[in-house]
Design an enzyme around this catalytic site. Structure first.
Site, PDB file in Angstrom:
ATOM      1  N   LEU A   1      10.009   2.231  -4.222  1.00 39.01           N
ATOM      2  CA  LEU A   1      10.307   1.936  -2.828  1.00 39.01           C
ATOM      3  C   LEU A   1       9.039   1.949  -1.996  1.00 39.01           C
ATOM      4  CD1 LEU A   1      11.873   5.123  -1.238  1.00 39.01           C
ATOM      5  CD2 LEU A   1      11.454   4.988  -3.684  1.00 39.01           C
TER       6      LEU A   1
ATOM      7  N   ARG B   1       0.816  -1.212   0.000  1.00 41.11           N
ATOM      8  CA  ARG B   1       0.000   0.000   0.000  1.00 41.11           C
ATOM      9  C   ARG B   1       0.849   1.261   0.000  1.00 41.11           C
ATOM     10  NH1 ARG B   1      -2.096  -3.860   3.142  1.00 41.11           N
ATOM     11  NH2 ARG B   1      -4.182  -4.592   2.690  1.00 41.11           N
ATOM     12  N   GLY B   2       1.879   1.315   0.830  1.00 45.06           N
ATOM     13  CA  GLY B   2       2.676   2.523   0.949  1.00 45.06           C
ATOM     14  C   GLY B   2       3.850   2.490  -0.003  1.00 45.06           C
ATOM     15  N   THR B   3       3.690   3.062  -1.177  1.00 45.47           N
ATOM     16  CA  THR B   3       4.688   2.923  -2.238  1.00 45.47           C
ATOM     17  C   THR B   3       4.813   4.221  -3.020  1.00 45.47           C
ATOM     18  OG1 THR B   3       3.869   0.646  -2.488  1.00 45.47           O
ATOM     19  CG2 THR B   3       5.427   1.420  -4.137  1.00 45.47           C
ATOM     20  N   THR B   4       6.040   4.533  -3.469  1.00 43.94           N
ATOM     21  CA  THR B   4       6.241   5.674  -4.351  1.00 43.94           C
ATOM     22  C   THR B   4       7.302   5.318  -5.376  1.00 43.94           C
ATOM     23  OG1 THR B   4       6.526   8.088  -4.407  1.00 43.94           O
ATOM     24  CG2 THR B   4       8.023   6.840  -2.972  1.00 43.94           C
TER      25      THR B   4
END
Length: 492
Positions: free
Chosen positions: A332, A313-316
């Site tokens: 990442l 879920r937490g990705t950039t």
């Protein structure tokens, strides 16, 4: 598209992340240098999506030569010990979802060792210079954007699970909101020391010891000390003369995207995109498919899926190209975060051992001493004319649909910006609704005709991922496009 005296470009999910990369490129730094500066900045200004105790994948593609992938994703512990795992519930309005956090959900982080390994292989700017923009921004503060505030609201049960975490991501009264100035002085100090001491700070030094001091951790000093990023040959396939390089196993993202690109015909329709996604979701249980999936790729994907699924879920994402023609794409992630702060560091570690998407059997079901699978997939596409496009996306399970549909549009002849802005269609589960963005009438009519419930979004949305891309032609023409769905910012 324009010719540039110094052919450099950067596209990321935040203006300051892009600026950090672009400034390094302008000073003659390599694409790897730029990715490092941008990644450290992302940990400061995109703090829910990126963290120094997460993991990632880096795709490197020279103008002439074969691409390579550096795997810096998280690793499971070498031995199984009881850990502290807590359950929180996030409210998304029309649905709720359970998350697992706590010290027992922290997997061995790989991002920092990966960045230093990449720097040793293809960097030239001193680490102190690369870290300085992130250090200054963490110490002096930055203004929280609307997107980052929205991400924080979604993760609110995690960011408020501990008073120190809430203070790190806002104040004692509330988590960060758009327009707030967010500082991270402890993180600034850590990055400053990291640039001097190197990755040992995170694998054996004070930061490592602080991580191991968390009550209920399942990590040991041996896990941190023995972690090693791995260079891998990319998964490669061709479509209409385009050479496509993707992340290999144990990542599942590359195989999923390759199967779609290999099986789908030119000028795909919503019906075919829907069918391809159904059959991908079915691959774990069945081998017969309507579409002609490559049997080797399908078998490899089934093998990985048998061990664990993967949706983060937490990705950039960060895409750059330098003056020498080296392209780099770095994705990442910090998961959704473990809901606690490592003492004295300002860092919330990953919660990858608690991610149900990574471990469908639940927290504690991980195999010992393996790389967890991931949906993250930085991509290199080499066109028949020699142009190279570097791209990637955040977006959990939507990574495969965002990147496969963007790649299909590019190969079918769309311009880079058009391909990224084109409406997307996503099926998350076999029995769930088809999520779709608004489109022209013909496309919309085709979506409405699908044999499934339809969840039509009113506009382009963060849900559908954020594809950030750069392209360089053999003659040095440069193009960069960042996805507005995730507040992207591009600079050439």
């Amino acid at each position: 598209m324009k010719a540039n005296k110094h052919p450099i470009a950067a596209a990321t999910g935040h203006r300051l992340t892009t600026q950090a990369a672009y400034d390094v490129l302008s000073a003659g730094g390599t694409a790897v240098d730029a990715c490092i500066a941008a990644a450290l900045m992302a940990c400061v200004v995109e703090p829910v999506l990126a963290g120094p105790m997460g993991g990632g994948f880096l795709m490197l593609a020279p103008l002439h030569g074969a691409p390579r992938v550096l795997d810096g994703f998280v690793q499971t512990p070498r031995r199984r010990i009881p850990g502290d795992v807590q359950q929180v519930e996030a409210d998304f309005g029309d649905t709720t979802q359970i998350f697992h956090i706590g010290a027992g959900t922290v997997a061995t982080p790989g991002l920092i060792p990966m960045l230093f390994e990449a720097h040793a292989r293809a960097g030239k700017t001193p680490m102190r210079e690369l870290a300085q923009p992130a250090i200054e921004t963490a110490r002096n503060g930055h203004v929280v954007t609307t997107l980052q505030a929205e991400v924080a609201q979604i993760a609110a049960p995690i960011l408020t699970a501990d008073p120190r975490t809430q203070q790190r991501f806002g104040t004692a009264e509330r988590i960060m909101q758009a327009g707030d100035t967010l500082t991270a002085p402890d993180l600034a100090d850590v990055l400053e020391v990291l640039a001097i001491e190197g990755p040992r700070l995170f694998t054996e030094g004070e930061v490592a010891q602080a991580l191991l001091s968390l009550d209920g951790t399942v990590l040991t000093a041996d896990d941190l000390r023995r972690y090693a990023p791995k260079w891998r040959d990319p998964l490669q396939m061709t479509r209409r003369g385009w050479q496509v390089s993707l992340t290999p196993s144990p990542s599942i993202g590359g195989a999923q995207i390759a199967l779609m690109l290999d099986a789908l015909p030119d000028q795909v329709t919503p019906a075919l995109l829907h069918l391809a996604q159904i059959e991908l979701l079915n691959l774990r249980e069945k081998s017969d498919t309507t579409l002609r999936f490559d049997p080797t790729l399908a078998a490899e994907l089934r093998k990985t899926l048998a061990r664990h699924d993967a949706r983060l879920r937490g990705t950039t994402h960060i895409s750059v190209t330098d003056q020498q023609g080296l392209g780099a794409a770095l994705t990442l992630s910090n998961g959704t975060g473990a809901g606690m702060i490592v003492p004295g560091t300002g860092i919330m570690p990953n919660n990858m051992l608690g991610e149900e998407d990574l471990l469908p059997a639940g927290p504690g079901s991980w195999e010992q001493d393996i790389r967890l699978a991931s949906a993250m997939c930085p991509i290199s596409l080499r066109a028949p004319d020699g142009s190279i496009t570097m791209m990637g996306s955040g977006g959990s399970s939507r990574i495969r649909t965002a990147l496969s549909q963007t790649a299909l549009h590019l190969i079918d002849g769309m311009a880079l910006e058009q391909a990224i802005l084109a409406p997307r269609l996503h099926l998350d589960t076999l029995n769930g609704p088809v999520a779709a963005e608004p489109a022209e009438e013909r496309w919309y009519d085709a979506i409405r005709a699908l044999p499934a419930d339809l969840n039509l979004w009113p506009d382009r949305a963060m849900y559908f991922g954020g594809v950030h891309a750069v392209r360089r032609s053999p003659r040095g023409q440069i193009e960069a496009v960042a996805d507005p769905r995730r507040d992207g910012f591009a600079q050439t």
